[in-house]
Design an enzyme around this catalytic site. Structure first.
Site, PDB file in Angstrom:
ATOM      1  N   SER A 138       3.816  -3.494 -14.700  1.00 49.45           N
ATOM      2  CA  SER A 138       3.816  -4.358 -15.886  1.00 49.45           C
ATOM      3  C   SER A 138       2.882  -3.798 -16.964  1.00 49.45           C
ATOM      4  O   SER A 138       3.077  -2.658 -17.378  1.00 49.45           O
ATOM      5  CB  SER A 138       3.440  -5.779 -15.469  1.00 49.45           C
ATOM      6  OG  SER A 138       3.739  -6.668 -16.504  1.00 49.45           O
ATOM      7  N   ASP A 162       8.339  -1.667 -13.475  1.00 56.99           N
ATOM      8  CA  ASP A 162       8.764  -2.618 -14.509  1.00 56.99           C
ATOM      9  C   ASP A 162       7.715  -2.768 -15.625  1.00 56.99           C
ATOM     10  O   ASP A 162       7.131  -3.835 -15.801  1.00 56.99           O
ATOM     11  CB  ASP A 162       9.116  -3.986 -13.898  1.00 56.99           C
ATOM     12  CG  ASP A 162      10.198  -4.703 -14.713  1.00 56.99           C
ATOM     13  OD1 ASP A 162      10.991  -4.011 -15.388  1.00 56.99           O
ATOM     14  OD2 ASP A 162      10.251  -5.941 -14.681  1.00 56.99           O
ATOM     15  N   HIS A 247      10.587  -9.247 -11.628  1.00 57.09           N
ATOM     16  CA  HIS A 247       9.578  -8.341 -12.187  1.00 57.09           C
ATOM     17  C   HIS A 247       8.899  -7.573 -11.044  1.00 57.09           C
ATOM     18  O   HIS A 247       8.801  -6.352 -11.057  1.00 57.09           O
ATOM     19  CB  HIS A 247       8.567  -9.200 -12.942  1.00 57.09           C
ATOM     20  CG  HIS A 247       7.673  -8.456 -13.897  1.00 57.09           C
ATOM     21  ND1 HIS A 247       8.063  -7.334 -14.577  1.00 57.09           N
ATOM     22  CD2 HIS A 247       6.386  -8.710 -14.285  1.00 57.09           C
ATOM     23  CE1 HIS A 247       7.046  -6.931 -15.348  1.00 57.09           C
ATOM     24  NE2 HIS A 247       6.026  -7.734 -15.174  1.00 57.09           N
ATOM     25  N   VAL A 410      45.257   3.782  -2.156  1.00 56.83           N
ATOM     26  CA  VAL A 410      43.948   3.324  -2.615  1.00 56.83           C
ATOM     27  C   VAL A 410      42.987   4.498  -2.416  1.00 56.83           C
ATOM     28  O   VAL A 410      42.920   5.072  -1.326  1.00 56.83           O
ATOM     29  CB  VAL A 410      43.458   2.095  -1.814  1.00 56.83           C
ATOM     30  CG1 VAL A 410      42.075   1.668  -2.283  1.00 56.83           C
ATOM     31  CG2 VAL A 410      44.443   0.944  -1.932  1.00 56.83           C
ATOM     32  N   LYS A 413      35.822   6.630  -2.988  1.00 50.30           N
ATOM     33  CA  LYS A 413      34.802   7.674  -2.967  1.00 50.30           C
ATOM     34  C   LYS A 413      33.463   7.062  -2.593  1.00 50.30           C
ATOM     35  O   LYS A 413      33.050   6.051  -3.155  1.00 50.30           O
ATOM     36  CB  LYS A 413      34.691   8.319  -4.349  1.00 50.30           C
ATOM     37  CG  LYS A 413      33.584   9.344  -4.403  1.00 50.30           C
ATOM     38  CD  LYS A 413      33.397   9.921  -5.771  1.00 50.30           C
ATOM     39  CE  LYS A 413      32.204  10.864  -5.746  1.00 50.30           C
ATOM     40  NZ  LYS A 413      32.043  11.570  -7.001  1.00 50.30           N
ATOM     41  N   GLU A 416      27.101   7.731  -1.280  1.00 49.17           N
ATOM     42  CA  GLU A 416      26.067   8.242  -0.397  1.00 49.17           C
ATOM     43  C   GLU A 416      26.498   9.521   0.302  1.00 49.17           C
ATOM     44  O   GLU A 416      25.694  10.417   0.511  1.00 49.17           O
ATOM     45  CB  GLU A 416      25.663   7.168   0.623  1.00 49.17           C
ATOM     46  CG  GLU A 416      24.635   6.167   0.076  1.00 49.17           C
ATOM     47  CD  GLU A 416      25.123   5.345  -1.104  1.00 49.17           C
ATOM     48  OE1 GLU A 416      26.337   5.080  -1.172  1.00 49.17           O
ATOM     49  OE2 GLU A 416      24.304   4.974  -1.974  1.00 49.17           O
ATOM     50  N   LYS A 419      31.951  11.725  -0.044  1.00 43.90           N
ATOM     51  CA  LYS A 419      33.272  11.984   0.538  1.00 43.90           C
ATOM     52  C   LYS A 419      34.328  11.125  -0.153  1.00 43.90           C
ATOM     53  O   LYS A 419      34.070   9.975  -0.506  1.00 43.90           O
ATOM     54  CB  LYS A 419      33.272  11.660   2.028  1.00 43.90           C
ATOM     55  CG  LYS A 419      32.593  12.717   2.870  1.00 43.90           C
ATOM     56  CD  LYS A 419      32.746  12.365   4.346  1.00 43.90           C
ATOM     57  CE  LYS A 419      31.864  13.260   5.209  1.00 43.90           C
ATOM     58  NZ  LYS A 419      31.620  12.660   6.534  1.00 43.90           N
ATOM     59  N   LYS A 420      35.524  11.708  -0.267  1.00 42.08           N
ATOM     60  CA  LYS A 420      36.641  10.968  -0.843  1.00 42.08           C
ATOM     61  C   LYS A 420      37.700  10.761   0.220  1.00 42.08           C
ATOM     62  O   LYS A 420      37.985  11.677   0.987  1.00 42.08           O
ATOM     63  CB  LYS A 420      37.273  11.764  -1.982  1.00 42.08           C
ATOM     64  CG  LYS A 420      36.401  11.859  -3.208  1.00 42.08           C
ATOM     65  CD  LYS A 420      37.135  12.658  -4.267  1.00 42.08           C
ATOM     66  CE  LYS A 420      36.314  12.749  -5.519  1.00 42.08           C
ATOM     67  NZ  LYS A 420      36.988  13.542  -6.546  1.00 42.08           N
TER      68      LYS A 420
END
Ligand SMILES: *[C@@H]1O[C@H](CO)[C@@H](O)[C@H](O)[C@H]1NC(C)=O
Ligand SMILES: *[C@@H]1O[C@H](CO)[C@@H](O)[C@H](O)[C@H]1NC(C)=O
Ligand SMILES: *[C@@H]1O[C@H](CO)[C@@H](O)[C@H](O)[C@H]1NC(C)=O
Length: 469
Positions: A138, A162, A247, A410, A413, A416, A419-420
């Site tokens: 802050s 923040d 916050h 469908v 992807k 993390e 991979k697709k």
């Protein structure tokens, strides 16, 4: 002459009002020993370790004039991760409990105090500033920035948790946190809701890397209903913390990155929050993705880098992100807005069922992309179910013309794993009707070839050639 110089230095240090408490792993919540600028023996007395790194934690504005409960938690987590380090808590509580604008103006003096303290360590016993990591929350983030801009050599890193918005959103770089203040500046933005001058946390990027968890506006688990549930469970003691829930989430996300070393949350570079919500930014090429928190990769670009991710409502915060792309075939021209869907993912390790999402628009013969995430690691994807939910209210138009699209594939992807996977309807194409049962998709026999050096465009062209073949 020598005596004269020393006394002059001591006089300079007299102006320092901030106190530097070297906390210990055994008592992370107690001020047991203060390092005093100008007094070399205070270092030995406090068992300052000259060969290891130093974290300097700077708190923010306080209503109560006391340390908030996150301070010992952060100290403890830093020591857990770096047991030999020195964790120093800067105590500027007196200046931090004034009327907000007064405390905000004091960040200059606090930053100056911290810079003098760091310069003293560097000059008197060659403590390398490459070992110094400032963490400010802050208003403390801006104090850290000012400190970093005033030290004679640059400190290694500043993490802004923040950073405060009011009075700083439109301030010039020298009086707020900015990328010039350290070799590397990373920032978490967790409570930036509202118009820029009203927002508790600063909205604009102020570091080399600026991460906006859950869009940066507001954090999951911080809504009023959740707050009331926690109050009922835990009593009223934590109300103060609940008010600042979003916050303070910045700190807990950083603590999470210290404690759950093997589960780093991934953030993704994206120009806008809206593009991220469409799942369009889950790339890791050319440093487009990064670890949130302690183990961030130091990527410095000329322009600020804004990054996004989703998180859970509690620690560990990590989730698994997916982009889902669907082409909706339709015989007639149909466009519907704000449509609720449920998707279920099944993988080699686990499954995640009925993840709700809303598509702002669905239309015949168009492809839509969106982001979903799971709290569990489901491993490699095997199967997917998609359901188009009824509207919660009765709609005459739905009753007269039941809607259905046809879906063949469908595409999913994973952020993390990068991979697709392409899923196919088991019957070539599946009917997806509003309010009816789920359509099931399994991994297609033909999968996209993994990307080689040839580049993305070529690879995706190959894929579509294969699929249409
Ligand atoms: C100081 O830190 C170093 C690592 O940086 C460690 O090897 C050493 O044991 C520490 N010394 C003391 C007295 O704890
Ligand atoms: C959508 O495309 C299919 C062929 O791919 C076509 O038969 C159909 O008429 C199109 N629908 C509309 C509304 O244009
Ligand atoms: C659907 O709308 C598009 C333009 O919006 C039009 O070109 C097309 O002919 C329409 N198709 C049908 C089947 O009405």
């Amino acid at each position: 002459l020598c005596f004269h110089q020393v006394s002059e230095a001591e006089m300079n240090f007299k102006g320092i009002e901030s106190k530097f408490s070297l906390r210990t792993p055994a008592e992370p919540d107690e001020d047991v020993c203060y390092l005093v600028p100008g007094q070399m023996d205070s270092l030995a007395q406090c068992n300052f370790n000259h060969t290891s790194k130093t974290f300097v934690v700077i708190h923010g504005w306080t209503v109560t004039g006391m340390y908030e409960s996150w301070v010992p938690k952060l100290v403890d987590a830093l020591y857990k991760r770096e047991p030999d380090s020195n964790v120093i808590v800067v105590d500027w509580l007196v200046r931090a409990q004034q009327h907000y604008p007064v405390s905000a103006a004091y960040t200059k003096l606090v930053g100056k105090d911290v810079a003098m303290f760091i310069d003293w360590m560097e000059e008197k016993f060659n403590y390398p500033l490459n070992n110094v990591h400032l963490l400010g929350y802050s208003l403390g983030a801006h104090a850290a920035g000012i400190a970093g801009s005033l030290t004679k050599k640059k400190v290694n890193r500043i993490t802004g948790l923040d950073p405060a918005g009011p009075t700083f959103e439109y301030a010039d770089a020298p009086i707020r946190l900015s990328p010039d203040d350290a070799d590397f500046v990373d920032v978490l933005h967790t409570y930036t809701r509202g118009s820029p001058d009203r927002s508790i946390g600063i909205q604009k990027p102020v570091g080399h890397i600026d991460i906006y968890p859950n869009g940066g506006g507001f954090q999951p688990g911080c809504n009023l209903g959740e707050a009331l549930r926690l109050i009922a469970e835990k009593g009223f003691s934590d109300v103060d913390q609940l008010v600042k829930c979003s916050h303070e989430r910045s700190i807990h996300l950083f603590i999470d990155s210290l404690l759950y070393e093997e589960k780093p949350s991934m953030a993704y570079r994206c120009n806008t929050k809206e593009a991220f919500e469409k799942g369009l930014c889950l790339s890791c090429r050319k440093n487009r993705c990064n670890n949130l928190g302690y183990k961030v990769n130091r990527v410095r670009t000329k322009r600020n880098t804004k990054m996004y991710l989703k998180t859970r409502a509690q620690m560990p915060y990590k989730v698994f992100h997916y982009q889902v792309k669907i082409h909706f075939f339709g015989k007639t021209n149909v466009t519907k807005v704000d449509q609720p869907f449920l998707i279920s993912l099944y993988g080699t390790l686990d499954e995640s069922e009925n993840i709700a999402f809303t598509l702002p628009e669905v239309s015949s013969n168009k492809t839509f992309s969106f982001l979903i995430y799971t709290e569990v690691d489901i491993g490699d994807l095997l199967m997917l179910k998609l359901q188009w939910e009824k509207d919660t209210f009765f709609s005459w138009s739905d009753w007269w013309t039941p809607f259905a699209f046809t879906i063949q594939r469908v595409r999913v992807k994973s952020g993390e794993t990068q991979k697709k996977v392409v899923f196919c309807s088991r019957d070539g194409s599946s009917r997806l009707s509003k309010g009816e049962e789920a359509a099931i998709f399994v991994k297609c026999l033909e999968q996209p070839v993994s990307r080689k050096k040839g580049g993305a465009k070529k690879a995706s062209k190959e894929n579509s050639a294969r699929e249409s073949a």
